[in-house]
Write a protein that holds these residues in place. Structure first.
Motif, PDB file in Angstrom:
ATOM      1  N   LEU A 227     143.336  17.315  91.090  1.00 31.50           N
ATOM      2  CA  LEU A 227     144.024  16.482  90.105  1.00 31.50           C
ATOM      3  C   LEU A 227     143.341  16.548  88.743  1.00 31.50           C
ATOM      4  CD1 LEU A 227     146.129  14.371  89.309  1.00 31.50           C
ATOM      5  CD2 LEU A 227     144.596  12.604  90.230  1.00 31.50           C
ATOM      6  N   ALA A 228     142.026  16.472  88.725  1.00 33.00           N
ATOM      7  CA  ALA A 228     141.292  16.507  87.464  1.00 33.00           C
ATOM      8  C   ALA A 228     141.512  17.826  86.734  1.00 33.00           C
ATOM      9  CB  ALA A 228     139.805  16.281  87.717  1.00 33.00           C
ATOM     10  N   GLY A 229     141.581  18.923  87.492  1.00 30.44           N
ATOM     11  CA  GLY A 229     141.830  20.215  86.867  1.00 30.44           C
ATOM     12  C   GLY A 229     143.190  20.268  86.194  1.00 30.44           C
ATOM     13  N   PHE A 230     144.219  19.791  86.884  1.00 30.91           N
ATOM     14  CA  PHE A 230     145.557  19.770  86.282  1.00 30.91           C
ATOM     15  C   PHE A 230     145.626  18.805  85.101  1.00 30.91           C
ATOM     16  CE2 PHE A 230     147.252  21.578  90.360  1.00 30.91           C
ATOM     17  CZ  PHE A 230     147.897  22.660  89.787  1.00 30.91           C
ATOM     18  N   GLU A 231     144.977  17.654  85.232  1.00 32.39           N
ATOM     19  CA  GLU A 231     144.979  16.695  84.128  1.00 32.39           C
ATOM     20  C   GLU A 231     144.355  17.301  82.884  1.00 32.39           C
ATOM     21  OE1 GLU A 231     144.806  12.298  86.260  1.00 32.39           O
ATOM     22  OE2 GLU A 231     142.939  13.408  85.909  1.00 32.39           O
ATOM     23  N   ALA A 232     143.242  17.998  83.047  1.00 29.18           N
ATOM     24  CA  ALA A 232     142.574  18.627  81.905  1.00 29.18           C
ATOM     25  C   ALA A 232     143.442  19.726  81.303  1.00 29.18           C
ATOM     26  CB  ALA A 232     141.225  19.190  82.345  1.00 29.18           C
ATOM     27  N   TYR A 233     144.118  20.481  82.160  1.00 30.89           N
ATOM     28  CA  TYR A 233     144.971  21.568  81.680  1.00 30.89           C
ATOM     29  C   TYR A 233     146.109  21.024  80.830  1.00 30.89           C
ATOM     30  CZ  TYR A 233     147.190  26.184  81.906  1.00 30.89           C
ATOM     31  OH  TYR A 233     147.731  27.409  81.586  1.00 30.89           O
ATOM     32  N   PHE A 234     146.822  20.031  81.355  1.00 31.22           N
ATOM     33  CA  PHE A 234     147.963  19.481  80.616  1.00 31.22           C
ATOM     34  C   PHE A 234     147.521  18.679  79.396  1.00 31.22           C
ATOM     35  CE2 PHE A 234     150.200  19.945  84.813  1.00 31.22           C
ATOM     36  CZ  PHE A 234     151.057  20.945  84.377  1.00 31.22           C
ATOM     37  N   ARG A 235     146.345  18.084  79.463  1.00 31.66           N
ATOM     38  CA  ARG A 235     145.826  17.388  78.286  1.00 31.66           C
ATOM     39  C   ARG A 235     145.570  18.396  77.165  1.00 31.66           C
ATOM     40  NH1 ARG A 235     141.379  15.597  80.336  1.00 31.66           N
ATOM     41  NH2 ARG A 235     142.480  13.952  81.449  1.00 31.66           N
ATOM     42  N   PHE A 236     145.016  19.538  77.529  1.00 30.76           N
ATOM     43  CA  PHE A 236     144.765  20.586  76.542  1.00 30.76           C
ATOM     44  C   PHE A 236     146.077  21.075  75.931  1.00 30.76           C
ATOM     45  CE2 PHE A 236     144.439  25.018  75.297  1.00 30.76           C
ATOM     46  CZ  PHE A 236     143.271  25.057  74.557  1.00 30.76           C
ATOM     47  N   VAL A 237     147.056  21.332  76.782  1.00 30.26           N
ATOM     48  CA  VAL A 237     148.352  21.817  76.291  1.00 30.26           C
ATOM     49  C   VAL A 237     149.001  20.785  75.387  1.00 30.26           C
ATOM     50  CG1 VAL A 237     150.677  22.551  76.957  1.00 30.26           C
ATOM     51  CG2 VAL A 237     148.692  23.299  78.305  1.00 30.26           C
ATOM     52  N   GLY A 238     148.942  19.513  75.774  1.00 28.66           N
ATOM     53  CA  GLY A 238     149.565  18.469  74.980  1.00 28.66           C
ATOM     54  C   GLY A 238     148.907  18.269  73.630  1.00 28.66           C
ATOM     55  N   GLN A 239     147.576  18.390  73.600  1.00 31.69           N
ATOM     56  CA  GLN A 239     146.846  18.167  72.363  1.00 31.69           C
ATOM     57  C   GLN A 239     146.742  19.416  71.508  1.00 31.69           C
ATOM     58  OE1 GLN A 239     143.131  16.588  73.833  1.00 31.69           O
ATOM     59  NE2 GLN A 239     143.920  14.497  73.948  1.00 31.69           N
ATOM     60  N   GLU A 240     146.775  20.588  72.138  1.00 35.42           N
ATOM     61  CA  GLU A 240     146.624  21.848  71.412  1.00 35.42           C
ATOM     62  C   GLU A 240     147.758  22.822  71.754  1.00 35.42           C
ATOM     63  OE1 GLU A 240     144.406  22.043  69.176  1.00 35.42           O
ATOM     64  OE2 GLU A 240     143.200  20.302  69.699  1.00 35.42           O
ATOM     65  N   PRO A 241     149.001  22.444  71.446  1.00 39.32           N
ATOM     66  CA  PRO A 241     150.121  23.326  71.811  1.00 39.32           C
ATOM     67  C   PRO A 241     150.054  24.685  71.130  1.00 39.32           C
ATOM     68  CG  PRO A 241     150.851  21.572  70.332  1.00 39.32           C
ATOM     69  CD  PRO A 241     149.469  21.221  70.762  1.00 39.32           C
ATOM     70  N   ALA A 242     149.509  24.729  69.913  1.00 37.36           N
ATOM     71  CA  ALA A 242     149.397  26.019  69.216  1.00 37.36           C
ATOM     72  C   ALA A 242     148.460  26.954  69.961  1.00 37.36           C
ATOM     73  CB  ALA A 242     148.915  25.799  67.782  1.00 37.36           C
ATOM     74  N   ALA A 243     147.377  26.412  70.509  1.00 38.33           N
ATOM     75  CA  ALA A 243     146.426  27.227  71.257  1.00 38.33           C
ATOM     76  C   ALA A 243     147.069  27.783  72.520  1.00 38.33           C
ATOM     77  CB  ALA A 243     145.191  26.394  71.606  1.00 38.33           C
ATOM     78  N   PHE A 244     147.799  26.938  73.241  1.00 36.76           N
ATOM     79  CA  PHE A 244     148.481  27.411  74.450  1.00 36.76           C
ATOM     80  C   PHE A 244     149.519  28.473  74.100  1.00 36.76           C
ATOM     81  CE2 PHE A 244     152.028  27.333  77.411  1.00 36.76           C
ATOM     82  CZ  PHE A 244     151.377  27.508  78.631  1.00 36.76           C
ATOM     83  N   THR A 245     150.295  28.226  73.032  1.00 37.12           N
ATOM     84  CA  THR A 245     151.315  29.185  72.619  1.00 37.12           C
ATOM     85  C   THR A 245     150.690  30.518  72.261  1.00 37.12           C
ATOM     86  OG1 THR A 245     152.766  27.436  71.798  1.00 37.12           O
ATOM     87  CG2 THR A 245     153.129  29.645  70.918  1.00 37.12           C
TER      88      THR A 245
END
Length: 223
Positions: free
Chosen positions: A102-120
Motif C-alpha cells: 500500500l505504501a508503495g502505491f501511495e507514494a507512486y500516486f502521490r508523485f504522479v499527482g504532485q508532479e504530473p509533468a515528471a510522469f508525463t
C-alpha cells in the motif's frame, strides 16, 4: 564556490538580469525544461524556447547543457530517481507486507499527482519510442521493478518474482496514465487535489495485488 552568472535577458522577464549560482541556475533550467518538454514533447520544444521561458540567453543554457538531447536525458534520469526514491523510501519503511504494498502505491500516486509533468516526461511523452532515449526510460522502469521485487515477500522463484514486479510497475503506470487523462487540470492549485484523489486508487490496486500475492502457491521444495 560557484561564481554567479550574469545573463543579459529581456529586462521585462521576471528572471531577466537575475544572478544565480551555477547549481541554482541549473536546477531552474531543468524545472523550466521539464514543463516545456512535458507539454510539447521533445521535437516540438526548442532550446530557444526553454531559454526564453527561463529568462536567460541561449548561450547561458548551452553553458549547462551541450544539446537538447543531453538536457532531455538528464531530466529522465533526474525525475526517474525522484520517483524511485519516493516509492522505495515509503515501502521500505513498512514492516507489514500489506502495508508495504500500500505504501508503495501511495507514494507512486502521490508523485504522479504532485508532479504530473515528471510522469508525463517519463512515460507519456514518446521518449520510450525514441531510440536515443528508450534505454534511459527502460533503466528507470527496471530499477523501480527491481526495488519492488526485493520487497515482495513470497516464496517463489526469482524469475517469477521479477516478472511480478514488472507487472506491478506496469499496473501503476497504466493506471496513472489513465488517471491523468481523465482529470487534466493544469496548475499548482490542483496538485494537492490530484494527490488526494490518488489515495483510493492506491488502496484499490494494493488490495488487488495483495490478493494476488496471497493466492500464489508456495514454491515446491527442492528434492
Amino acid at each position: 564556490m560557484s561564481t554567479p552568472e550574469i545573463e543579459h535577458a529581456d529586462p521585462a522577464s521576471t528572471e531577466g538580469r537575475r544572478r544565480l549560482p551555477a547549481a541554482s541556475r541549473r536546477r531552474q533550467l531543468l524545472a523550466v525544461a521539464l514543463d516545456r518538454f512535458a507539454a510539447a514533447g521533445f521535437h516540438a520544444t526548442s532550446m530557444e524556447g526553454i531559454a526564453e521561458a527561463a529568462g536567460v540567453t541561449k548561450p547561458v543554457l548551452y553553458q549547462h547543457f551541450s544539446s537538447k538531447a543531453e538536457l532531455f536525458r538528464e531530466l529522465i534520469a533526474s525525475v526517474g530517481e525522484d520517483l524511485l526514491q519516493a516509492v522505495s523510501t515509503a515501502a521500505s519503511a513498512e514492516e507489514d507486507p500489506y502495508r508495504r504494498v500500500l505504501a508503495g502505491f501511495e507514494a507512486y500516486f502521490r508523485f504522479v499527482g504532485q508532479e504530473p509533468a515528471a510522469f508525463t516526461l517519463l512515460f507519456d511523452s514518446g521518449a520510450r519510442q525514441a531510440p536515443q532515449f528508450a534505454e534511459a526510460v527502460r533503466s528507470v522502469e527496471h530499477r523501480i521493478a527491481w526495488t519492488i521485487g526485493d520487497l515482495i515477500e513470497v516464496d517463489i522463484e526469482p524469475a517469477h518474482r521479477s516478472l511480478l514486479a514488472f507487472g506491478i510497475v506496469g499496473l501503476a503506470e497504466t493506471t496513472s496514465r489513465r488517471w491523468l487523462e481523465s482529470c487534466r487540470a493544469p496548475g499548482e492549485a490542483n496538485r494537492g487535489a490530484r494527490a488526494t484523489e490518488g489515495e483510493p486508487m492506491a488502496h484499490w490496486l494494493a488490495d488487488l495485488v495483495w490478493a494476488g500475492l496471497r493466492a500464489l502457491p508456495a514454491r515446491a521444495p527442492t528434492p
